[in-house]
Design an enzyme around this catalytic site. Sequence first.
Site, PDB file in Angstrom:
ATOM      1  N   SER A   1      -9.315   2.260   3.234  1.00  0.00           N
ATOM      2  CA  SER A   1      -8.157   2.858   2.518  1.00  0.00           C
ATOM      3  C   SER A   1      -7.563   2.200   1.659  1.00  0.00           C
ATOM      4  O   SER A   1      -6.462   2.542   0.838  1.00  0.00           O
ATOM      5  CB  SER A   1      -7.582   3.884   3.158  1.00  0.00           C
TER       6      SER A   1
ATOM      7  N   LYS B   1       0.881  -1.411  -0.092  1.00  0.00           N
ATOM      8  CA  LYS B   1      -0.131   0.000   0.007  1.00  0.00           C
ATOM      9  C   LYS B   1       0.582   1.182  -0.025  1.00  0.00           C
ATOM     10  O   LYS B   1       1.738   1.272   0.841  1.00  0.00           O
ATOM     11  CB  LYS B   1      -0.939  -0.029   1.083  1.00  0.00           C
TER      12      LYS B   1
ATOM     13  N   SER C   1      -9.890  -0.261   7.389  1.00  0.00           N
ATOM     14  CA  SER C   1      -9.161   0.015   5.922  1.00  0.00           C
ATOM     15  C   SER C   1      -8.587  -1.221   5.521  1.00  0.00           C
ATOM     16  O   SER C   1      -8.161  -1.190   4.128  1.00  0.00           O
ATOM     17  CB  SER C   1      -8.361   1.194   5.954  1.00  0.00           C
TER      18      SER C   1
END
Length: 480
Positions: free
Chosen positions: A166, A90, A190
């Site tokens: 996210s 990420k 997330s």
Amino acid sequence: MTLSAPRTDLSDYTATELLQLYQTGEASPVDATRAVLARIDALNPQLNAFCLVAHETALQAARGSETRWQKFRKGGAPCGELDGVPVSIKDIILTRGMPTLRGSQTVDPDQPWDVDAPATARLREAGAVILGKTNTPEFGCKGETNSPRTGITRNPWDLSKTPGGSSGGAAAAVASGMGPLAVGTDGAGSVRIPAAFCGNVGLKPSFGRVPAYPLSPFGSVAHLGPHSRSVPDAALMMNVLKKPDARDWTSLPPDSSDYLLGLEDGIRGLRIAWSPTLGFAKNVHPEVARSVAQAVAQLSELGAHVEQIDPGFDDPLEITTGLWFAGAWTVWNTLSPAQQALTDPDFRAEALLGEKLSLLDIQRLHLQRGALGSQMRQFMQRFDLLVTPSVAVPAFEARPAGHSPMDPVTMLGWTPFSYPFNLTQQPASTVPCGMTTDGLPIGLQFVGPMFGDALVLRASRAYEAARAGTVDFARPVTPH
């Protein structure tokens, strides 16, 4: 674990299956990496899951892994736990040699990128092939994945829908075969929100089990964890990610256990609390409620003692968003006026809401959080696990940044089952448990006692194995 039905594309294999093929020489890390890179080249223009793809460095790492496997098959030293497995990181997690832009136009990519965060370092040490960086909203600030820097990330099951956030880029990548493993972060859901929306397995470990560096400006609600297509893959990845790193002073003591051992032991005799609403969730989608209730009935058939009961706390949304807005205000004040003008309107709105909080307000939020944590520690003395829906709704429309005025309900009101367990720091997973009539995945959440990460994985695996063959969650309708 035996291989599933024959497949012709190595990008459709799990990490566990790839490692089996490497051991026998039936496939090589170079072949697998090329297949995954080809899948990325084909699908990423439509999904927008990756913001950076490192073709050459990935292939170079794969060639090194292939050499190690060749030596292993001739009687050489064992390879790393994830040697040759393609993974993504990420874009909020530091990765040596690759910019970490945090979904933000405020970050200058033209600077030295010479540090690996602990998660990246452990994956590299284990021989994983790092494919690149996956998209995140600015500073991981919301449960959708869109930003002024990278645009909108889309759900592989339906391009009109969000993959959540996210860690939406990570989830979309895993679901569509753009790498079997991905690292995400989870500050209010997330990892679990996008894993549920995309039909993946996602795990938020106990806080501190996966070391972090630098620590999140959003504080001790922020966890790191794996996205995968199967629970064994998540356990395999956790064996790597949980290794210690002295840079994180909040990390837990080293854990020498192997999360793969006992993974297939089932849940017979476990005490499971089943809470369909946590006592306060008023708008659970009927198809979500029905699928999760059916999954819970299956847990009883597997021998667990299931009792429908709520933990007994009020909705902690204001605690979560208050602490989150305070963190956003902190980050905002590290930016120059020129940088502030470039930010996502959603992040800007969160920061300005944080500005309104007094020191006394924040201290009260911390005290309320402590009371909630204590209450859940006591509740979990009566039960081995708590089960809920993962998210109250299926994936909704993919929308641009700033589509709605920012407030606590807009930010997280639709995911009441995720953020409480960031506040309490308990381990929690999501596994696919059904599909809506529109063909969107639904997730089942297992919440464990603090430090019960292995138990959460074991229960997740028991349910996954019981459902094996009923729905192929790893293969969404890919875009054309």
